[in-house]
Design an enzyme around this catalytic site. Sequence first.
Site, mmCIF file in Angstrom:
data_model
loop_
_atom_site.group_PDB
_atom_site.id
_atom_site.type_symbol
_atom_site.label_atom_id
_atom_site.label_comp_id
_atom_site.label_asym_id
_atom_site.label_seq_id
_atom_site.Cartn_x
_atom_site.Cartn_y
_atom_site.Cartn_z
ATOM 1 N N HIS A 1 16.048 36.680 -9.320
ATOM 2 C CA HIS A 1 16.575 35.415 -8.810
ATOM 3 C C HIS A 1 16.265 34.297 -9.804
ATOM 4 O O HIS A 1 15.143 34.220 -10.315
ATOM 5 C CB HIS A 1 15.957 35.095 -7.452
ATOM 6 C CG HIS A 1 16.309 36.077 -6.378
ATOM 7 N ND1 HIS A 1 17.119 35.754 -5.299
ATOM 8 C CD2 HIS A 1 15.981 37.383 -6.198
ATOM 9 C CE1 HIS A 1 17.269 36.810 -4.525
ATOM 10 N NE2 HIS A 1 16.574 37.818 -5.046
ATOM 11 N N SER B 1 27.985 39.314 -3.164
ATOM 12 C CA SER B 1 26.542 39.197 -3.340
ATOM 13 C C SER B 1 25.789 40.518 -3.306
ATOM 14 O O SER B 1 24.625 40.573 -3.701
ATOM 15 C CB SER B 1 25.964 38.270 -2.272
ATOM 16 O OG SER B 1 26.024 38.885 -0.997
ATOM 17 N N LYS C 1 25.618 40.354 2.055
ATOM 18 C CA LYS C 1 26.578 40.140 3.140
ATOM 19 C C LYS C 1 27.792 39.337 2.705
ATOM 20 O O LYS C 1 28.913 39.616 3.134
ATOM 21 C CB LYS C 1 25.898 39.426 4.317
ATOM 22 C CG LYS C 1 24.827 40.252 5.012
ATOM 23 C CD LYS C 1 24.334 39.565 6.282
ATOM 24 C CE LYS C 1 23.592 38.254 5.939
ATOM 25 N NZ LYS C 1 23.075 37.587 7.165
ATOM 26 N N ASP D 1 8.172 21.054 -42.647
ATOM 27 C CA ASP D 1 8.894 21.415 -41.432
ATOM 28 C C ASP D 1 8.815 22.925 -41.235
ATOM 29 O O ASP D 1 9.249 23.707 -42.091
ATOM 30 C CB ASP D 1 10.352 20.969 -41.516
ATOM 31 C CG ASP D 1 10.482 19.455 -41.530
ATOM 32 O OD1 ASP D 1 9.807 18.805 -40.714
ATOM 33 O OD2 ASP D 1 11.235 18.925 -42.375
ATOM 34 N N LYS E 1 -14.902 27.899 -26.182
ATOM 35 C CA LYS E 1 -16.064 28.646 -25.695
ATOM 36 C C LYS E 1 -15.602 30.066 -25.398
ATOM 37 O O LYS E 1 -14.786 30.289 -24.518
ATOM 38 C CB LYS E 1 -16.649 27.996 -24.446
ATOM 39 C CG LYS E 1 -17.971 28.622 -24.010
ATOM 40 C CD LYS E 1 -18.555 27.906 -22.811
ATOM 41 C CE LYS E 1 -19.949 28.427 -22.516
ATOM 42 N NZ LYS E 1 -19.964 29.870 -22.291
#
Length: 830
Positions: free
Chosen positions: A122, A178, A181, A341, A539
């Site tokens: 999704h 889909s 449904k 760059d 650390k």
Amino acid sequence: MPAAKERVRVAGRELTLTNLDKVIYPSTGTTKADVLAYYAAVAHVLIPAAYNRPATRKRWVNGVGTAEKPGEVFFQKNLEDSAPGWLPRAAITHKDRTIHYPMVNDPATLTWFGQINSLEIHVPQWQVDSHGSQLNPDRLVLDLDPGEGAGLEACVEVALLARTILQDVGMDPVPVTSGSKGIHLYAALDRSQTSEQISAFARELARALEADHPDLAVSDMKKTLRKGKVLVDWSQNNAAKTTIVPYSLRGRATPRVAAPRTWEEIGSPGLKHLDYKEVMRRVQDGTDPFAAVVHADGDPRLGKYRSMRDPAKTPEPFTGAPGSGDTFVIQEHHASRLHYDFRLEHEGVLVSWALPKGVPESSGKNHLAVQTEDHPLDYADFEGTIPKGEYGAGEVTIWDHGTYELHKWINGREVIVTLTGAEGGGLGGTRKFALIHTGRGQGKDSEGQWLIHLMDPERHGGRRRHASGPGEQAEAPEEGAADKTAGPAGAGQAQDDGGTSAKAAAGTSAPGPEDYRPMMATSGDVADLQGSNWQFELKWDGVRAILVADEKAVRIFSRNGNDVTRTYPELAERQSWPEQPFVADGEIIAVGPSGRPDFGLLQGRMKLTRPADVARARTAIPVQLMLFDLLNDGGTDLRKLPLAKRRQRLEEFFTAPDCPAGLSPVLEERVEHILESARELGLEGVMAKRTDSRYVSGQRTRTWTKLKVEQTQEVVVGGWRPGKGGRQDTVGSLLVGIPDGRKLQYAGRVGSGFSYRELTELRQTVERLARKTSPFQDVPREDAADAHWITPELVGEVTYSEWTGTGRLRHPAWRGWRLDKEPSEVVREG
């Protein structure tokens, strides 16, 4: 029957596929191998639909089950620590946390999804740019969802009505059945409007359909209003919402797909949802209706580049020619101020950073990198003069160029690559760099400030020097910076305050570990750093290591002086280190799957001494050594030198090409920003060290200060309570404290953070140390009621939220044993 396990290479990435014959869809017998084959077949059409979009996944680890008994599903946003480092990802900051989402930008990622049974993918209707910033939506979606009593035929009626309205305003929608449904309608956008504006438009369109066709369409999501009608769900245009990506599988009883369709199909009788085999055939035949949505808009990432330049006035390229996928270039740019760059080809553009001080030539010194606008791919070949008065006016030449290997890329947060330059180029061969965002310059239109760190510098007898290179020139070491102790070796030879023995000065061997106990830091915060010059390092979440070497051998000693060379033999191979005797200070770490030091993982190496056990663990739990100080070099005691000089000597010392260690990098940014980056990367914190500090062996000093992101505390175990229920045969909790004279000051109970295996081993350990009386000063009656006392010999470490007013740890959780520390060394940190 396919093999149960197979090693494959997909788009240049190695993946291990397991359980290939596992049935994922029982009703059809569809296996994991079938799922992987499907995603491989549709990758070239699914990836453009999901490209550069943070993906949310639905996983069915044990299969989807049946209609009568669906399988368990997991809804995942955050990328798990076990995910490969190369996997594309986007770090999205929500109200209360930052989530690292995967992005389905290549076939290898799609294969990895299939391997872990992430069936449904999704995504939102917007993409992120190379800065990690959210762009305006590039598509509108309407979800036509039939209510009880309505079916796919009713959705078709509403789809045709919506199509007419969208065409009237200049949009040409594409329908998608889909796989569940209803029908999704997509229309391409030009990104000129925000998610809020598009969502408002979609809402009005839904209301118009409802007003004109009240018996067919509804725009309100209340279930009571949807019976016999089609809900026109406009809400998925909200920036926080996602929709299943076209061509994704569905986790239904049968392997159906969210399938793009033509309008001729939508209008034909007998329309039905398609399964994965039907979609594979369509794709193989060249059918891709969704291409009209994906390719409707030009690449928005070059919009800023083009807006800043006039093609009639500058020779810079504007065509955006295709690239090879792994190109890099570093250009020397003599603008108003010389800079370099740094450009990497990534997903169709050159993602670019300006390096004011050039490319770092030492892993001990990071440089600032400022992310600038994306450039077209053909800029990788650009050399020339940008005219005066134009943006970036000045001379541009190529300093080095070539190809790179990608290890990790999180848009706007972190990039790790290995560059292979051209023969005679400024890099001098192959170099590995990490770019890490400092937390400054966030925002869609702002330039982000980063650090660039050289991860594996070339080492050939000294610091690299390139007279024409972009890095700062290396400073020569000061001769005579430290006194050498003269005199032959022998008993009774005097030592100076630093502890250098005569035998080391004579060059026959290094001093013993008893002379070089580690210097320890004090916990503090940023307010403690006022009034002095400080050096900042990360650390490292591991165990301290003092390396003591003579001409023949390297030995490794823990913080409490124990010889642990047998535990970490890969770090002690003499030929990998400089030839002279030396003493160095560092931290041994184990890097977890997420690429971060993992103290829990290191526990699996800390206890091992038998050669066979160590040999097996070297493969399963490889370790690294991060060096941060040099105490003795060839018989010269360096501890009286200030840290800045010792650091210089360390960088000069660290020259062996196969040395099994890295230099702990010095970070040249404001400490607040370093702490923020450490927090985002899940690191333990920052070490602040005064640049004028001497090395004081065996002492805790405020010239080294620990700035922790997470609250941790070393503790001494003085008792335990048995478990209950399923843990009745193991340890339920440990009673811990802080030494206070000859007693322990009670600090509370720790019962979380243990694995079952640890609890079982722990029961055997504590029973061996049993004693009759409590070693604590004051244990509350309720904690002491069923407690068993032990001799306080064991040191561990916990995390906690805060200290209570009564001196107890609030919400402590176990991190692991500190086998390198003695109880007498434990002090209260907060």
